[in-house]
Design a protein around this motif. Structure first.
Motif: not given
Lengths: 220, 364
Positions: B159-160, B185, B264, B270, B274
């Motif tokens: 989860t972000v 990323h 993530i 988002y 994710v």
């Protein structure tokens, strides 16, 4: 079902000896890897070592030719592929620098003042571009494949961006370092799918992390 | 001149085309059974409009049409469906369960030389939030992947929320925060570690970020994560993620679910869970998705949403890796007869029985 061998991309060249030693320390069977001769792949129980050009290690790892591998940070930046960069192995230190001929001090500045753009010769266009973008300086990049120092000597470029470990080669060619671009060491990299579907990759990453945690950065 | 196709585009011949169709149908059948209704969006979008929903990076095709509008070939389907829902379903009460199977056109430096057109089959579940909605999306992904015939796959979720909370507590420096997100990323865990020891960030939060990137596993990963972030008050989204995890593991029949906070990546829109799905010996993700609760708002309608897209090309690679061969597609029978009328009549009879029949004769 017997599990297939883990495929590891091993870079030839300056990183090779340290890499083989470390993989052996991590408990992998490296028999025959020290002197592979003309063999491209060394297969031992549980593991296939795929011997590749350092710049190709990220390519093998991204496209599934290897589950994981080892290569320099410089190659990773230059390749910009989809791999997980998992462990800093600390060996194989080298740095990227901007350099110019000692005799031509001030010439590059004059040229920049006139053109508004830096003319830079390099083997590493992506690293060079991102460095100058970060500084907000416009740059014309001349991509070369070797003897970069010739670029400023014959007047094609004002400066070069190149890799150096000790600076000896630069001095021999009468080049002086203008600024630092990036420091690079060897990294353990893994394919994103392999990390999530093959526990051996995570196990190897943790072993390598333990083995190198307290090391200082060294040159190869 | 060689009559070739543009780089990154290719023709699909009958054997493969029939196989692709059957995979899409198997997936669509699951979408239908869960109450998802098909939609289509245009192949091109107005660039300015699409960018209201998020930053577009991997879009190789941008061009002006004869109206002088700047268009883009759609690089994903989530943003167009969000735009469509905000614009066209105005006045309709949600929730909306929508599905699609469309080509998308993407390319970035790292995929240069690869396909620039791929087929995505996916869903968007708009108007509901919370663990039950998230679990619905994931359970449907599991069923859809299973329906394609893939026997072994792993869905990695994170989860972000936790990362966002840690980053905002760790530092007020937006440049540092941007570098942390960029490191996540690009899956650069070494850079995450280096940023964690950066003096611009409060060490206790920054160290937690570096540990978070390496939390990976089953149920026990939640305990690991809790002991890390609860004392810091940064457990955003974690309860929902755990409830989702429990619902999915209790209800999905095949495939594996794992927690992995290094997942993530890629899209900046988002806001919650994710996930990406992987299969052994397939180097790229089979599917990816997550929750994006602010995207519709940027198109003028405030609705939570979550969804995923399965990449048909990757599914086929997974099937090939496990040894599945394309199904036979040829006709079952050829009818020949001197009397053409009789030939047509006999063929029609056989087709009524469901047989695939071709007519013989003719000249070239």
């Amino acid at each position: 079902m017997t599990q297939r061998n883990l495929k590891i991309a091993v870079p030839k060249g300056s990183l090779f000896n340290d890499t083989v030693a470390l993989l052996g320390e991590a408990g992998l069977d490296t028999t025959g890897l020290e002197n592979p001769g003309r063999h491209l792949i060394i297969s031992n129980p549980g593991v296939d070592f795929i011997i590749v050009r350092p710049t190709d290690a990220p390519v093998f790892t991204t496209y599934g030719g290897a589950d994981c591998g080892i290569c320099g940070k410089d190659t990773l930046v230059e390749a910009d592929l989809d791999v997980l960069e998992m462990v800093d192995l600390k060996y194989g230190y080298c740095r990227f620098v901007v350099a110019e001929p000692e005799a031509a001090a001030g010439k590059a500045e004059a040229s920049y003042a006139r053109l508004g753009v830096r003319r830079v010769a390099t083997k590493y266009p992506r690293i060079t571009r991102s460095y100058y973008e970060g500084k907000g300086v416009q740059v014309d990049i001349i991509k070369m494949h070797g003897n970069i120092e010739l670029g400023p000597i014959v007047g094609m470029a004002d400066r070069i961006v190149d890799i150096t470990a000790t600076g000896t080669t630069l001095r021999e060619n009468h080049l002086r370092v203008v600024s630092e671009v990036l420091g690079s060491t060897a990294r353990f990299i893994a394919n994103p799918a392999a990390v999530r579907t093959d526990p051996r990759v995570i196990e190897l990453a943790s072993r390598l992390e333990e083995l190198t945690r307290d090391n200082d950065v060294t040159m190869s | 001149m060689i009559p070739k196709t543009p780089r990154g585009f290719r023709d699909v011949l009958p054997t493969e085309a029939a196989w692709r169709l059957s995979i899409k149908e198997a997936i669509n059948e699951r979408f239908k059974l869960w109450g998802y209704l098909p939609v289509e969006t245009p192949a091109v979008e107005l660039l300015d409009v699409l960018e209201m929903g998020g930053e577009l990076s991997n879009t190789p095709f941008r061009f002006f049409d004869s109206d002088n509008d700047l268009l883009v070939l759609r690089p994903d389907v989530t943003l167009p469906v969000a735009r469509m829902t905000a614009l066209r379903l105005d006045g309709h009460a949600g929730p909306f369960r929508l599905c699609y199977a469309q080509h998308v056109f993407t390319e970035n430096d790292s995929t240069y030389g690869q396909d620039r057109q791929v087929m995505q089959a996916g869903i968007e579940f708009i108007g509901r939030r919370g663990a039950v909605a998230d679990a619905e999306v994931l359970c449907l992904l599991f069923e859809a992947l299973e329906a394609t015939g893939i026997e072994d796959f792993t869905v990695a979720i994170g989860t972000v929320g936790v990362l966002n909370a840690l980053v905002s507590e760790a530092s007020d420096d937006p440049a540092w925060a941007a570098q942390v997100f960029a490191a996540f990323h690009s899956s650069d865990l070494v850079a995450v570690d280096r940023l964690a020891s950066d003096k611009r960030a409060k060490p206790i939060y920054a160290e937690a970020i570096s540990k978070l990137a390496r939390i990976r596993g089953g149920e026990e990963a939640f305990e690991q994560c809790r002991s890390l972030v609860v004392p810091l008050g940064c457990e955003d989204g974690l309860d929902d993620l755990q409830r989702t995890y429990e619902l999915v593991t209790a209800n999905a029949e095949s495939g594996k679910l794992m927690v992995d906070f290094s997942i993530i990546s890629s899209f900046d829109y988002y806001t919650g869970m994710v996930f990406r799905a992987f299969a052994p010996d397939v180097p790229a993700a089979l599917a990816s998705g997550g929750r994006y609760d602010h995207t519709l708002e940027s198109f003028g309608r405030d609705e939570p949403a979550a969804g995923f897209a399965i990449v048909i090309e990757q599914v086929m690679q997974a099937l090939e890796a496990q040894g599945v061969l394309p199904p036979h597609v040829g006709p079952e029978q050829e009818i020949t007869c001197d009397d053409a009328n009789e030939m047509f009549a006999r063929a029609k009879e056989l087709r009524r029985e469901g047989k695939r029949v071709v007519l013989g004769g003719g000249s070239r």
